[in-house]
Write an enzyme that holds these catalytic residues in place. Structure first.
Site, PDB file in Angstrom:
ATOM      1  N   TYR A 319       0.848  -1.191   0.000  1.00  0.00           N
ATOM      2  CA  TYR A 319       0.000   0.000   0.000  1.00  0.00           C
ATOM      3  C   TYR A 319       0.885   1.244   0.000  1.00  0.00           C
ATOM      4  O   TYR A 319       1.793   1.374   0.826  1.00  0.00           O
ATOM      5  CB  TYR A 319      -0.905  -0.032   1.234  1.00  0.00           C
ATOM      6  CG  TYR A 319      -1.846   1.151   1.404  1.00  0.00           C
ATOM      7  CD1 TYR A 319      -2.217   1.948   0.335  1.00  0.00           C
ATOM      8  CD2 TYR A 319      -2.369   1.462   2.652  1.00  0.00           C
ATOM      9  CE1 TYR A 319      -3.085   3.010   0.501  1.00  0.00           C
ATOM     10  CE2 TYR A 319      -3.245   2.523   2.830  1.00  0.00           C
ATOM     11  CZ  TYR A 319      -3.592   3.300   1.746  1.00  0.00           C
ATOM     12  OH  TYR A 319      -4.443   4.363   1.914  1.00  0.00           O
ATOM     13  N   CYS A 320       0.616   2.163  -0.934  1.00  0.00           N
ATOM     14  CA  CYS A 320       1.327   3.440  -1.017  1.00  0.00           C
ATOM     15  C   CYS A 320       2.824   3.170  -1.176  1.00  0.00           C
ATOM     16  O   CYS A 320       3.233   2.433  -2.063  1.00  0.00           O
ATOM     17  CB  CYS A 320       1.000   4.283   0.210  1.00  0.00           C
ATOM     18  SG  CYS A 320       1.687   5.958   0.196  1.00  0.00           S
ATOM     19  N   LEU A 321       3.663   3.736  -0.338  1.00  0.00           N
ATOM     20  CA  LEU A 321       5.102   3.524  -0.427  1.00  0.00           C
ATOM     21  C   LEU A 321       5.458   2.055  -0.224  1.00  0.00           C
ATOM     22  O   LEU A 321       6.462   1.565  -0.761  1.00  0.00           O
ATOM     23  CB  LEU A 321       5.813   4.392   0.611  1.00  0.00           C
ATOM     24  CG  LEU A 321       7.337   4.427   0.592  1.00  0.00           C
ATOM     25  CD1 LEU A 321       7.865   4.728  -0.790  1.00  0.00           C
ATOM     26  CD2 LEU A 321       7.856   5.440   1.595  1.00  0.00           C
TER      27      LEU A 321
END
Length: 588
Positions: A319-321
């Site tokens: 998720y995300c980074l």
């Protein structure tokens, strides 16, 4: 990477670093050099563009005529007092997403004139800071953003005398709303002064009503804890799911309340789930870099999962980074013929940073150098710096609306679980954040095949695993068109899903949530490339949450259910250490 700015080697470098750190503290980490250069670039090119200035003059005259006609039409309608008299049409019709002046009170005299004048001013300044021949696109965005934010200071919404909703409330309550607002402001200032949580945060606690999915911590090192969740079904798919959240946030965004926990949902659908909980770094972790998050984070967790569930491939979710880190790890594993992964799922995660969205406003070489100097002092990026940047990007919603509703209208909105999570901020180690900004944002090393792992560059073209990739329509952190660029970087099968909502609300998107919808389309390895606009036209739209669609995608790539694996693997050194959610998530 300009490592000297982070770790000065001699007295002269230390002198420069100290000066930059002082400037950063004085300017809230905003580079004055960036602001000045952007203004000079814009102003000098505008001065050398008589045609553009003539266009702006014509626009201003046209807007004045529109406004005068609107004023005349509104005045005539008021004087006529005729039943059914249609009001004059508004000169500016903002997009549907602009909700600021939607209330019917703004259509009454003189507030209609005030808000239309303001919208016309926004329109003019947008034209004045865009499409100027010769101006650097980055500088143009900075000047345009600054102009719009300064203009918001004078919005009629922000003043009692020019806000009809606030005036109506004040008259109706005899000023009691203003008294409540003043008391709320005093309470908030006192909370901030003593470092207390925001109002309403006391109603939420990790382990009490947040992050309560049962499980055990089976691995702990100086960077992360690995949680294995307790199965709730008699049988599970043999291939486990390993979740890699971003370390710019607490992991329990994926395990909020029981009704909207993606982790609980996964477990309930017959999956063995593991999740990394990152340590909230302090000064002692200042030297942790991207390689540490890869080796002592992802690879350490994957080794533990392999010990608990041997001889089974792993579905990995980032998720995300965390998704960016997963793509780097998957590329390195493909390069090294490591086939332990069954699939990768990436939620709101960028792999190409050539068009990173609004966050790029705060990221250039001057800005990064200033951040590095300040992080050299503190050892990490503070939670206030992170929150301030995100707040500026959505100032209408996160700043001005909050001030108006709370202090002017006298209404304090109850805190939700998502808001409580958002207030539970994290820090980032100095070295890692510097590497992340320079290698990914500024230099785009991953997309260009220059990002090194183990001393050798990795290429996403090596990935052959099926990919589930999620973008969200109103994402200001990872814009969906930027996320979509993964189609250009690998020939693997990609199921791309676009859901409504933002970076967080689009992911926390449980079934039964109202007004949710998404589009989905799978590109097979042999299919030709579709641009994002073509994809929008071709991808069928479905009502509801994307979660069931992802579960079906996982099921199609998993084996038939069998008995659940044991909790941990004590003989391999992965015994249960303590119950979920562990200790690291509680660190402030």
């Amino acid at each position: 990477m300009n490592i000297h700015s982070l770790f000065p080697a001699n007295a002269t470098e230390q002198m420069d670093q100290r000066l930059h750190a002082t400037v950063a503290r004085a300017t809230s980490s905003v580079s004055p050099t960036l602001v000045l250069l952007s203004y000079i670039d814009w102003a000098t090119h505008l001065a050398a563009a008589p045609g553009k200035r003539l266009d702006l003059l014509q626009l201003a005259i046209g807007q004045s005529l529109l406004l005068s006609q609107y004023l005349e039409g509104s005045a005539m309608a008021r004087l006529a007092h005729m039943p059914g008299q249609e009001p004059a049409p508004n000169p500016v019709k903002p997009p549907e997403s602009d909700w600021r002046f939607n209330a019917p009170e703004w259509q009454a005299w003189p507030y209609n004139l005030l808000h239309q004048s303001y919208l016309l001013s926004e329109q003019w300044w947008n034209a004045a800071t865009s499409d100027i021949y010769g101006v650097s696109p980055h500088h143009a965005k900075v000047v345009g953003f600054a102009a719009q934010e300064l203009l918001k200071l004078f919005s009629p919404r922000n003043f009692l005398a020019t806000n009809p909703q606030a005036l109506h409330r004040t008259v109706k309550e005899g000023g009691a709303n203003l008294l409540r607002g003043g008391l709320y402001a005093l309470d908030d200032m006192m909370r901030q002064a003593r470092g207390a949580p925001k109002f309403g945060a006391e109603n939420f606690a990790v382990g009490r009503n947040l992050a309560v999915t049962p499980g055990q911590v089976i691995l702990k090192n100086d960077l992360m804890e690995l949680i294995q969740y307790t199965p709730t079904t008699a049988q599970v798919h043999p291939e486990p799911v390993l979740i890699i959240p971003a370390w710019i946030m607490k992991y329990y965004i994926l395990d909020l309340s029981p009704h909207n926990s993606l982790i609980k949902y996964l477990v309930g659908k017959g999956h063995t789930v593991f999740c990394i909980s990152w340590k909230n770094p302090g000064v002692a972790e200042r030297d942790l870099g991207m390689d540490d998050y890869l080796s002592r984070g992802f690879h350490a967790a994957l080794a533990a999962v392999n010990a608990v569930v041997p001889e089974r491939k792993v579905h990995a979710l980032g998720y995300c980074l965390g998704g960016t880190l997963l793509s780097i790890a998957a590329a390195a594993m493909a390069r090294d013929d490591d086939d332990r992964l069954a699939s990768i799922s990436m939620l709101a995660a960028q792999t190409d940073f050539s068009e990173p969205g609004d966050l790029s406003l705060f990221i250039d070489h001057s800005q990064v150098a200033l951040l590095e100097a300040q992080m050299s002092d503190t050892g990490y990026l503070t939670t206030e710096q992170m929150a301030g940047a995100f707040q500026l990007l959505r100032s209408d919603y996160l700043l001005w609306s909050h001030l108006i509703e709370t202090y002017m209208m006298g209404e304090r909105q109850p805190m939700s679980d998502l808001m409580a999570w958002n207030a539970d901020a994290t820090r980032m180690p100095a070295r890692m954040h510097s590497q992340y900004l320079r290698r990914l944002f500024l230099d785009n090393d991953l997309a260009d095949g220059r990002y090194p792992v183990g001393g050798k560059p990795v290429a996403l073209t090596d990935i052959r695993l099926p990919i589930f990739c999620l973008g969200t329509v109103t994402d200001h952190v990872a814009p969906w068109r930027s996320v979509y660029k993964i189609h250009l970087l690998t020939a693997a099968e990609i199921t791309f899903v676009l859901t409504n909502g933002g970076h967080n609300a689009g992911v926390v998107n449980e079934p039964g949530h109202r007004h949710r919808k998404f589009q989905s389309l799978t590109r097979r390895a042999c299919d030709s490339y579709l641009g994002p606009d073509e994809w929008l036209e071709m991808a069928p739209e479905q009502a509801g949450s994307w979660w069931p669609s992802w579960i079906a995608w996982l099921k199609a790539r998993s084996s038939a259910p069998a008995a659940p694996p044991p909790m941990g693997a004590p003989k391999q050194g992965y015994a249960a250490i303590g119950p979920a959610p562990g200790r690291y998530v509680l660190e402030k």
